[in-house]
Motif scaffolding. Structure first.
Motif, PDB file in Angstrom:
ATOM      1  N   VAL A   1     -10.314-100.109 -69.094  1.00  0.00           N
ATOM      2  CA  VAL A   1     -11.441 -99.190 -69.257  1.00  0.00           C
ATOM      3  C   VAL A   1     -11.515 -98.775 -70.718  1.00  0.00           C
ATOM      4  CG1 VAL A   1     -12.401 -96.947 -68.615  1.00  0.00           C
ATOM      5  CG2 VAL A   1     -11.255 -98.357 -66.890  1.00  0.00           C
ATOM      6  N   THR A   2     -12.654 -99.039 -71.331  1.00  0.00           N
ATOM      7  CA  THR A   2     -12.866 -98.680 -72.731  1.00  0.00           C
ATOM      8  C   THR A   2     -13.670 -97.386 -72.813  1.00  0.00           C
ATOM      9  OG1 THR A   2     -12.882-101.017 -73.370  1.00  0.00           O
ATOM     10  CG2 THR A   2     -13.832 -99.435 -74.926  1.00  0.00           C
ATOM     11  N   GLY A   3     -13.123 -96.415 -73.549  1.00  0.00           N
ATOM     12  CA  GLY A   3     -13.842 -95.155 -73.733  1.00  0.00           C
ATOM     13  C   GLY A   3     -14.021 -94.364 -72.470  1.00  0.00           C
ATOM     14  N   GLY A   4     -13.026 -94.401 -71.611  1.00  0.00           N
ATOM     15  CA  GLY A   4     -13.132 -93.691 -70.339  1.00  0.00           C
ATOM     16  C   GLY A   4     -13.240 -92.186 -70.504  1.00  0.00           C
ATOM     17  N   GLY A   5     -13.979 -91.570 -69.620  1.00  0.00           N
ATOM     18  CA  GLY A   5     -14.076 -90.116 -69.562  1.00  0.00           C
ATOM     19  C   GLY A   5     -13.320 -89.592 -68.351  1.00  0.00           C
TER      20      GLY A   5
ATOM     21  N   SER B   1      -9.449 -89.255 -63.661  1.00  0.00           N
ATOM     22  CA  SER B   1      -9.335 -89.686 -65.049  1.00  0.00           C
ATOM     23  C   SER B   1      -9.710 -91.151 -65.232  1.00  0.00           C
ATOM     24  CB  SER B   1      -7.904 -89.463 -65.552  1.00  0.00           C
ATOM     25  OG  SER B   1      -6.989 -90.206 -64.776  1.00  0.00           O
ATOM     26  N   ASP B   2      -9.908 -91.513 -66.521  1.00  0.00           N
ATOM     27  CA  ASP B   2     -10.137 -92.903 -66.920  1.00  0.00           C
ATOM     28  C   ASP B   2     -11.350 -93.512 -66.207  1.00  0.00           C
ATOM     29  OD1 ASP B   2      -9.438 -94.910 -68.638  1.00  0.00           O
ATOM     30  OD2 ASP B   2      -7.978 -95.844 -67.294  1.00  0.00           O
ATOM     31  N   VAL B   3     -12.428 -92.734 -66.178  1.00  0.00           N
ATOM     32  CA  VAL B   3     -13.656 -93.172 -65.509  1.00  0.00           C
ATOM     33  C   VAL B   3     -14.549 -93.899 -66.514  1.00  0.00           C
ATOM     34  CG1 VAL B   3     -15.661 -92.434 -64.175  1.00  0.00           C
ATOM     35  CG2 VAL B   3     -13.517 -91.126 -64.025  1.00  0.00           C
TER      36      VAL B   3
ATOM     37  N   THR C   1     -15.904 -77.834 -43.495  1.00  0.00           N
ATOM     38  CA  THR C   1     -17.241 -77.674 -44.068  1.00  0.00           C
ATOM     39  C   THR C   1     -18.015 -78.980 -44.098  1.00  0.00           C
ATOM     40  OG1 THR C   1     -16.520 -78.097 -46.348  1.00  0.00           O
ATOM     41  CG2 THR C   1     -16.413 -75.822 -45.556  1.00  0.00           C
ATOM     42  N   GLY C   2     -17.283 -80.111 -44.084  1.00  0.00           N
ATOM     43  CA  GLY C   2     -17.956 -81.400 -44.144  1.00  0.00           C
ATOM     44  C   GLY C   2     -18.181 -81.861 -45.567  1.00  0.00           C
ATOM     45  N   PRO C   3     -18.826 -83.026 -45.743  1.00  0.00           N
ATOM     46  CA  PRO C   3     -18.992 -83.615 -47.068  1.00  0.00           C
ATOM     47  C   PRO C   3     -20.173 -83.033 -47.824  1.00  0.00           C
ATOM     48  CG  PRO C   3     -19.858 -85.093 -45.415  1.00  0.00           C
ATOM     49  CD  PRO C   3     -19.267 -83.927 -44.669  1.00  0.00           C
ATOM     50  N   LEU C   4     -19.996 -82.964 -49.138  1.00  0.00           N
ATOM     51  CA  LEU C   4     -21.048 -82.538 -50.055  1.00  0.00           C
ATOM     52  C   LEU C   4     -21.095 -83.576 -51.166  1.00  0.00           C
ATOM     53  CD1 LEU C   4     -23.005 -80.214 -50.982  1.00  0.00           C
ATOM     54  CD2 LEU C   4     -21.078 -79.319 -52.292  1.00  0.00           C
ATOM     55  N   GLN C   5     -22.268 -84.140 -51.425  1.00  0.00           N
ATOM     56  CA  GLN C   5     -22.360 -85.148 -52.473  1.00  0.00           C
ATOM     57  C   GLN C   5     -23.320 -84.704 -53.562  1.00  0.00           C
ATOM     58  OE1 GLN C   5     -23.906 -88.958 -51.370  1.00  0.00           O
ATOM     59  NE2 GLN C   5     -25.537 -88.162 -50.099  1.00  0.00           N
ATOM     60  N   GLN C   6     -23.062 -85.155 -54.780  1.00  0.00           N
ATOM     61  CA  GLN C   6     -23.894 -84.802 -55.912  1.00  0.00           C
ATOM     62  C   GLN C   6     -23.776 -85.865 -56.993  1.00  0.00           C
ATOM     63  OE1 GLN C   6     -21.483 -81.117 -56.826  1.00  0.00           O
ATOM     64  NE2 GLN C   6     -21.754 -81.848 -58.924  1.00  0.00           N
ATOM     65  N   PRO C   7     -24.811 -86.006 -57.816  1.00  0.00           N
ATOM     66  CA  PRO C   7     -24.720 -86.942 -58.936  1.00  0.00           C
ATOM     67  C   PRO C   7     -23.844 -86.373 -60.042  1.00  0.00           C
ATOM     68  CG  PRO C   7     -26.823 -85.807 -58.983  1.00  0.00           C
ATOM     69  CD  PRO C   7     -26.135 -85.365 -57.721  1.00  0.00           C
ATOM     70  N   VAL C   8     -23.183 -87.261 -60.789  1.00  0.00           N
ATOM     71  CA  VAL C   8     -22.364 -86.819 -61.904  1.00  0.00           C
ATOM     72  C   VAL C   8     -22.442 -87.878 -62.998  1.00  0.00           C
ATOM     73  CG1 VAL C   8     -20.284 -87.839 -60.872  1.00  0.00           C
ATOM     74  CG2 VAL C   8     -20.053 -86.080 -62.617  1.00  0.00           C
ATOM     75  N   ALA C   9     -22.591 -87.413 -64.231  1.00  0.00           N
ATOM     76  CA  ALA C   9     -22.642 -88.305 -65.392  1.00  0.00           C
ATOM     77  C   ALA C   9     -21.341 -88.175 -66.165  1.00  0.00           C
ATOM     78  CB  ALA C   9     -23.833 -87.962 -66.281  1.00  0.00           C
ATOM     79  N   VAL C  10     -20.776 -89.306 -66.565  1.00  0.00           N
ATOM     80  CA  VAL C  10     -19.520 -89.331 -67.315  1.00  0.00           C
ATOM     81  C   VAL C  10     -19.795 -89.940 -68.685  1.00  0.00           C
ATOM     82  CG1 VAL C  10     -17.163 -90.220 -67.404  1.00  0.00           C
ATOM     83  CG2 VAL C  10     -18.158 -89.529 -65.207  1.00  0.00           C
ATOM     84  N   ALA C  11     -19.451 -89.193 -69.740  1.00  0.00           N
ATOM     85  CA  ALA C  11     -19.641 -89.666 -71.115  1.00  0.00           C
ATOM     86  C   ALA C  11     -18.326 -90.216 -71.644  1.00  0.00           C
ATOM     87  CB  ALA C  11     -20.128 -88.524 -72.001  1.00  0.00           C
ATOM     88  N   ALA C  12     -18.416 -91.166 -72.562  1.00  0.00           N
ATOM     89  CA  ALA C  12     -17.235 -91.807 -73.126  1.00  0.00           C
ATOM     90  C   ALA C  12     -16.323 -90.798 -73.809  1.00  0.00           C
ATOM     91  CB  ALA C  12     -17.661 -92.880 -74.119  1.00  0.00           C
TER      92      ALA C  12
ATOM     93  N   PRO D   1     -14.652 -84.939 -71.077  1.00  0.00           N
ATOM     94  CA  PRO D   1     -14.537 -84.450 -69.704  1.00  0.00           C
ATOM     95  C   PRO D   1     -15.886 -83.950 -69.191  1.00  0.00           C
ATOM     96  CG  PRO D   1     -13.762 -82.765 -71.210  1.00  0.00           C
ATOM     97  CD  PRO D   1     -14.132 -83.962 -72.059  1.00  0.00           C
ATOM     98  N   THR D   2     -16.134 -84.176 -67.942  1.00  0.00           N
ATOM     99  CA  THR D   2     -17.259 -83.582 -67.233  1.00  0.00           C
ATOM    100  C   THR D   2     -16.686 -82.518 -66.308  1.00  0.00           C
ATOM    101  OG1 THR D   2     -18.556 -85.621 -67.295  1.00  0.00           O
ATOM    102  CG2 THR D   2     -19.162 -83.988 -65.629  1.00  0.00           C
ATOM    103  N   ASN D   3     -17.105 -81.281 -66.481  1.00  0.00           N
ATOM    104  CA  ASN D   3     -16.540 -80.167 -65.718  1.00  0.00           C
ATOM    105  C   ASN D   3     -17.496 -79.739 -64.604  1.00  0.00           C
ATOM    106  OD1 ASN D   3     -14.134 -79.780 -67.383  1.00  0.00           O
ATOM    107  ND2 ASN D   3     -15.593 -79.127 -68.970  1.00  0.00           N
ATOM    108  N   LEU D   4     -16.959 -79.592 -63.417  1.00  0.00           N
ATOM    109  CA  LEU D   4     -17.764 -79.250 -62.250  1.00  0.00           C
ATOM    110  C   LEU D   4     -17.163 -78.060 -61.503  1.00  0.00           C
ATOM    111  CD1 LEU D   4     -18.264 -82.799 -60.665  1.00  0.00           C
ATOM    112  CD2 LEU D   4     -19.851 -81.611 -62.181  1.00  0.00           C
ATOM    113  N   THR D   5     -18.019 -77.270 -60.890  1.00  0.00           N
ATOM    114  CA  THR D   5     -17.600 -76.299 -59.890  1.00  0.00           C
ATOM    115  C   THR D   5     -18.339 -76.647 -58.606  1.00  0.00           C
ATOM    116  OG1 THR D   5     -17.197 -74.541 -61.500  1.00  0.00           O
ATOM    117  CG2 THR D   5     -17.513 -73.886 -59.204  1.00  0.00           C
ATOM    118  N   ILE D   6     -17.592 -76.906 -57.563  1.00  0.00           N
ATOM    119  CA  ILE D   6     -18.174 -77.326 -56.286  1.00  0.00           C
ATOM    120  C   ILE D   6     -17.921 -76.226 -55.258  1.00  0.00           C
ATOM    121  CG2 ILE D   6     -18.117 -79.053 -54.465  1.00  0.00           C
ATOM    122  CD1 ILE D   6     -16.992 -81.012 -56.586  1.00  0.00           C
TER     123      ILE D   6
END
Length: 247
Positions: free
Chosen positions: A39-43, A207-209, A223-234, A237-242
């Protein structure tokens, strides 16, 4: 609060079905092969899973083998820490065609019957083999389902008994015991290594996405599954609160 004397409550069956539907929709009718490579430039994806409000509980009323299984008790349906972090939530990416290698193979994944509970209660495995073990001196009948379809159904009458099973299809496998109806466990069979299970603080890191756009799923058994889109930059870190919510 749900009272368990025998079989699985309705909410758990519905959640297992919904989780399987989400995974199947994301993976397609037949899962594509995952291609391991550098993986090159993983986020990375980091975050925290939370639950607001009082944590729901269930009353467990054992009707047999109480010397091993214990007595009447309250058990949490969502394990929530003092800062609202949710333990044992599985967070993963779907439809990842290529990326980092799976962790090196070590000990065979296990599902243990220990004091009439499944250990671990929640786990993630790569599609393949799983050992089902009985560490109790009583009969367990460990039953796994993809949705309503049986994946395996094993009678384990002997302490120390170990039986391997094959879980070759990605999806959610709900586990119960036909002899002790309050027992419940979850095995998430994934086709790529981009996943995490939250600790007691509800935090996770994937890691290493490879940079790109993905669908992220967070699933907790109540509670069951919750899905959402997420963008990863090279290289970032992409920070989320779910926030999980009671159905």
């Amino acid at each position: 609060m749900s009272i368990r004397r025998g079989r699985l409550p309705i909410h758990a069956t519905a959640i297992a079905s919904l989780s399987t539907v989400i995974i199947a929709a994301a993976l397609g009718s037949s899962a594509q092969a995952y291609d391991e490579g550098p993986v090159t430039g993983g986020g990375s994806i980091t975050g925290k899973v939370t639950f607001s409000g009082p944590a729901p509980t269930r009353k467990v009323i054992p009707t047999k083998d109480v010397e091993v299984c214990g007595g009447v008790r309250e058990e949490p349906l969502v394990r929530v820490g003092p800062d609202q972090g949710v333990e044992s939530t599985v967070v993963y990416l779907v439809d990842v065609a290529k990326g980092k290698a799976w962790p090196a193979a070590g000990k065979m994944p296990e599902l243990d019957n220990v004091k009439c509970a499944f250990s671990p209660e929640v786990q993630v495995i790569r599609a393949g083999s799983l050992d089902v073990v009985n560490n109790d001196p009583v009969l367990h009948n460990t039953h796994g389902y993809y949705d309503k379809r049986t994946a395996f159904n094993l009678a384990l009458p002997n302490q120390g008994q170990r039986i391997p099973v094959e879980l070759k299809r990605p999806g959610t496998v709900r586990i119960d015991c036909d002899a002790h109806g309050w027992m419940e466990g979850w095995v998430y069979v994934l086709d790529n290594p981009y996943y995490a299970i939250t600790g007691a603080d509800g935090k996770f890191t994937i890691s290493d996405v490879p940079p790109g756009n993905y669908t992220l799923v967070a699933v907790q058994s109540f509670t069951g599954p919750l899905q959402q889109p997420v963008a990863v930059a090279a290289g970032k870190p992409t920070n989320l609160t779910i926030e999980l919510k009671k159905k």
